[in-house]
Design a protein around this motif. Structure first.
Motif, short mmCIF file in Angstrom:
data_model
loop_
_atom_site.label_atom_id
_atom_site.label_comp_id
_atom_site.label_asym_id
_atom_site.label_seq_id
_atom_site.Cartn_x
_atom_site.Cartn_y
_atom_site.Cartn_z
N ARG A 1 0.81 -1.22 0.00
CA ARG A 1 0.00 0.00 0.00
C ARG A 1 0.84 1.27 0.00
O ARG A 1 0.30 2.37 0.04
CB ARG A 1 -0.93 0.00 1.22
N PHE A 2 2.17 1.13 -0.03
CA PHE A 2 3.02 2.33 -0.02
C PHE A 2 2.78 3.15 -1.28
O PHE A 2 2.74 2.61 -2.40
CB PHE A 2 4.50 1.94 0.06
N LYS A 3 2.60 4.42 -1.10
CA LYS A 3 2.40 5.33 -2.24
C LYS A 3 3.26 6.56 -2.02
O LYS A 3 3.21 7.18 -0.95
CB LYS A 3 0.94 5.72 -2.38
N LEU A 4 4.04 6.92 -3.03
CA LEU A 4 4.96 8.05 -2.92
C LEU A 4 4.30 9.30 -3.49
O LEU A 4 3.77 9.29 -4.61
CB LEU A 4 6.25 7.75 -3.69
N PHE A 5 4.30 10.36 -2.67
CA PHE A 5 3.83 11.66 -3.14
C PHE A 5 5.06 12.54 -3.32
O PHE A 5 5.63 13.02 -2.33
CB PHE A 5 2.88 12.29 -2.12
N PRO A 6 5.52 12.77 -4.55
CA PRO A 6 6.77 13.52 -4.78
C PRO A 6 6.79 14.89 -4.12
O PRO A 6 7.84 15.34 -3.65
CB PRO A 6 6.82 13.64 -6.31
N GLU A 7 5.62 15.56 -4.04
CA GLU A 7 5.60 16.93 -3.52
C GLU A 7 5.91 17.02 -2.03
O GLU A 7 6.21 18.10 -1.52
CB GLU A 7 4.26 17.60 -3.82
N VAL A 8 5.86 15.91 -1.28
CA VAL A 8 6.15 15.99 0.15
C VAL A 8 7.60 15.70 0.47
O VAL A 8 8.03 15.87 1.61
CB VAL A 8 5.24 15.03 0.97
N ALA A 9 8.36 15.21 -0.51
CA ALA A 9 9.80 14.96 -0.33
C ALA A 9 10.07 14.02 0.84
O ALA A 9 10.82 14.33 1.76
CB ALA A 9 10.54 16.28 -0.14
N GLU A 10 9.48 12.83 0.79
CA GLU A 10 9.68 11.86 1.87
C GLU A 10 10.51 10.66 1.42
O GLU A 10 10.51 9.60 2.05
CB GLU A 10 8.33 11.37 2.42
N GLU A 11 11.27 10.83 0.31
CA GLU A 11 12.02 9.71 -0.25
C GLU A 11 13.01 9.11 0.74
O GLU A 11 13.28 7.91 0.74
CB GLU A 11 12.77 10.15 -1.52
N GLU A 12 13.57 9.96 1.61
CA GLU A 12 14.62 9.48 2.51
C GLU A 12 14.10 8.65 3.68
O GLU A 12 14.87 7.98 4.37
CB GLU A 12 15.41 10.67 3.06
N TYR A 13 12.79 8.67 3.93
CA TYR A 13 12.26 8.00 5.12
C TYR A 13 11.84 6.57 4.82
O TYR A 13 11.21 6.29 3.79
CB TYR A 13 11.06 8.78 5.67
N ARG A 14 12.19 5.66 5.75
CA ARG A 14 11.82 4.25 5.61
C ARG A 14 10.98 3.77 6.80
O ARG A 14 9.92 3.19 6.62
CB ARG A 14 13.08 3.39 5.46
N ALA A 15 11.48 3.97 8.02
CA ALA A 15 10.72 3.55 9.22
C ALA A 15 9.43 4.36 9.31
O ALA A 15 9.44 5.58 9.13
CB ALA A 15 11.56 3.73 10.47
#
Length: 744
Positions: free
Chosen positions: A93-107
């Protein structure tokens, strides 16, 4: 950790806007959990909106939105449970929203924010390193979400009201039925009870100021007491007399003076004493005693007003208003111009509070228990109060206002139609006579209500006069009240229930502290344990009735046969004492028991050998059968008088009473509901007791149905599996007879 939770919760609750509260929340939670990111999403119209963040891109706040069916945050809201992932990217269910800049977070750790079964949003903490948040961190976030739910709900409501993007609905508990449309007048207490603690420069002068203020307060209360006494409304008069007694030297008045003698200014003294006493009463578990804290607050504010701004002119609005207050006091309602008071909404208080009693006596629609309504920014906004349904609609559209006005007009027209037949007997189309009685507690209006078509008083609650006193009423005082009730009934039968306190009806001067008061020391149990009180009440009833045939005596909360035997022995003792001591000419009245404890359902043959009649208290019987405290908001939705199990029990009770030759009636709320009245008549009940407002409607309905049809309907009803199915079936029946309008 507890201190951290408290600090975050208090900071959020103190914020003036939802935006500021959420910003504080994410910043302080991030620091407390020593994580790299904290965000909160608020649910609006089935979409989760990023509403605050400390760690994501700030410009994304308000722009990133997702339905519940998308993303991990949506999954948390959808499942209504926390999710703890070491690497969020691996979840389907993971969905990436580019505008929030959360690429670096995993936990990823997220918990839902839920208030009264409704998901308000989701709080999320994240870290760059792939690791599982430990159990302590997960418990902290879940606890924080639970503690914050109420504060966020209140701030969200306030933001919605101020934005006026949609009509806002508040829910509460009905204290006095009716509908009103008017602008809100929010009173937040112009004179705060919390005053600065200042030392007195001249103690003698301060005592003089205090005595002057107490004197003015006493004069105002005396005037109110006399006003209602002049209207022969002794119960309401006694409310103000009780407040007057609190000003005595032996009560709060003396406490105020002693505090001044210790060197405090008069304002500080009144504040210190009041707050101390309020804290003591508020800590008590009994609902009625908690409400007495409002009496202390009211009195303290009265005296403070005389100290700070003597001679203040009472506010009188130009047009009728709906008062919105944190807690109503009797003085406010009594002093407010009646023609300008359209309705009342409060955050605190109970249906047994003095203010609620007064609202009903004044016939003012009133709703209590409305969460944080005084902080919602309602002042001067148009509102619709549907107290009967426990609803407050803020800033309704013109079309909705027109609908409510049409509804009010239609209801008035229907009431006139119902009332036009009230003097006609409740006789079904196939000739079955049903006797309709009145449930009463206050003397106000009893005579006119009896004259308006009741066959008598089916339940007179003798505890009401007890509750409005500051001590047990004497024998002569009780004789006077009971005689007035009997006279008001104009030779029609009157069923007087012996003292029924405990549970949600404790006495202010006789505190009962129990873990589970509804299963505790109440009703006849208390009376039998205090024969000195029970005998006085029985003697007063017998003397009030003299040799007349109106009186019937009803014993509440009976669960054992020996309780009936003991009560009958005390009645015989009271009867013999009066005949011996006063040579009184008396007649033994019929004796009955309330059927509200389920165990008694299986002992009706033995009951019939002891008493003359049974009155079914459907409220408590339902409560005990379903194991639901109807006053507990967490489970009150489970309280359902149309539950098939409850209906089958009522049907069995009617059948068994008839087979044992035992007269039976119903005095609970079910008897006054159109659907309930139909089903009870179908079961064989021929005596129903209800509030005055239900008499005309039920009479009108019963005159348009046939018993044999109702019996066929009952056969189908008893086969249903839920209360919802029962109501739908009865609704269809009424619709087929063109009687559905009677359901409002």
């Amino acid at each position: 950790m507890l201190n951290t939770l408290r600090d975050i919760t208090q900071a959020v609750a103190a914020a003036h806007t939802l935006e500021l509260a959420l910003e504080l929340l994410v910043a302080q939670t991030k620091a407390a959990m020593d994580t790299q990111c904290c965000s909160i999403y608020i649910l609006e119209q089935q979409e989760l909106i990023l509403s605050a963040t400390d760690g994501l891109e700030k410009s994304a706040v308000g722009r990133v939105k997702m339905p519940l069916s998308e993303g991990l945050v949506g999954l948390v809201a959808e499942r209504e449970e926390a999710i703890n992932l070491a690497d969020a990217r691996k979840h389907p269910r993971f969905k990436l929203f580019p505008e929030v800049a959360e690429e670096e977070y995993r936990a990823f750790l997220a918990a839902p924010i839920i208030y009264q079964k409704q998901v308000l949003g989701v709080i999320v903490v994240q870290q760059a390193s792939a690791r599982q948040f430990n159990e302590g961190e997960e418990a902290f976030l879940m606890t924080l979400a639970a503690q914050l739910a109420m504060a966020i709900s209140g701030l969200k409501r306030r933001a919605d009201v101020q934005g006026l993007e949609q009509q806002i609905l508040f829910n509460g508990t009905c204290a006095s039925t009716g509908i009103a449309i008017a602008h809100a007048l929010v009173l937040g207490g112009e004179i705060p009870l919390e005053q600065p603690e200042l030392r007195a420069a001249d103690t003698v002068a301060e005592l003089l100021r205090l005595r002057t203020a107490i004197g003015r307060s006493r004069d105002a209360l005396s005037a109110l007491a006399q006003k209602f006494d002049g209207e022969q409304d002794e119960e309401l008069s006694s409310i103000f007399s009780a407040l007057l007694s609190l000003l005595d030297e032996a009560s709060l008045g003396g406490e105020y003076a002693r505090e001044v003698s210790l060197g405090w200014r008069a304002e500080s003294a009144v504040s210190r004493v009041s707050l101390r006493c309020i804290a003591q009463f508020s800590a008590m578990e009994d609902a009625y005693l908690k409400e007495r804290a409002s009496d202390i607050r009211e009195l303290g504010q009265r005296v403070l007003r005389q100290l700070i701004e003597p001679g203040r002119v009472t506010l009188e609005p130009d047009k009728p208003v709906i008062l919105v207050v944190r807690e109503a006091d009797t003085g406010l309602l009594a002093e407010f111009p009646r023609q300008k008071l359209a309705g009342l909404v409060t955050e605190l208080g109970g249906v047994n509070s003095h203010a609620a009693i007064l609202a009903r006596a004044l016939d003012v629609p009133a709703m209590i228990g409305v969460d944080q309504v005084t902080q919602a920014g309602l002042d001067q906004k148009l509102v619709v109060l549907n107290a009967s349904r426990g609803q407050l609609l803020v800033s309704p559209t013109p079309s909705v206002v027109d609908e409510y006005r049409n509804l009010i007009s239609a209801q008035r027209a229907l009431q006139r139609r119902y009332a036009s037949e009230l003097n006609e007997p409740a006789l079904t189309l196939d000739g079955h006579r049903v006797h309709l009685f009145l449930n009463a507690g206050l003397l106000s209006g009893v005579a006119s209500e009896i004259a308006d078509g009741a066959d008598g008083i089916g339940l007179y609650r003798t505890e009401i006069p007890f509750m409005l006193q500051q001590r047990f009423p004497s024998e002569s005082e009780q004789i006077k009240v009971y005689r007035q009730v009997l006279q008001a009934a104009a030779n029609k039968p009157v069923v007087m229930r012996t003292l029924d306190v405990g549970g949600d009806k404790p006495l202010p001067y006789f505190p009962i502290k129990e873990e589970n008061p509804f299963l505790g020391w109440r009703g006849v149990r208390l009376s039998l344990d205090h024969p000195e009180l029970f005998l006085v009440q029985l003697r007063a009833m017998l003397q009030a009735a003299a040799d007349g045939e109106q009186l019937k005596i009803l014993l509440p909360m009976v669960s054992h046969l020996d309780e009936i035997d003991q009560a009958l022995a005390y009645l015989e003792q009271a009867f013999n004492e009066l005949r011996t001591d006063f040579n009184a000419q008396l007649k033994r009245p019929p004796i009955g028991v309330m059927l509200e404890v389920p165990a008694l359902l299986y002992q009706l043959q033995e009951v019939a050998a002891r008493v003359d009649f049974v009155s079914v208290g459907s409220n408590d019987l339902t409560q005990y059968l379903l194991a639901v405290d109807r006053n507990n908001p967490r489970v009150s939705s489970l309280f359902d008088s149309y539950h098939p199990g409850v209906l089958r029990a009522l049907h069995a009770a009617a059948r068994d009473c008839q087979s044992h030759g035992l007269a039976v009636s119903v005095c609970g709320e079910l008897a006054g509901e159109p659907m309930g009245a139909l089903l009870l008549v179908a079961m064989g009940y021929r005596e129903l007791s209800m509030s005055q407002g239900s008499l005309a409607k039920v009479n009108y309905l019963l005159r348009r149905v046939e018993c044999h049809e109702l019996e066929q309907l009952l056969e189908l009803v008893l086969q249903m599996s839920s209360g919802y199915e029962v109501r739908e079936l009865v609704r269809e029946y009424l619709s087929s007879r063109e009687l559905s309008s009677i359901l409002d």
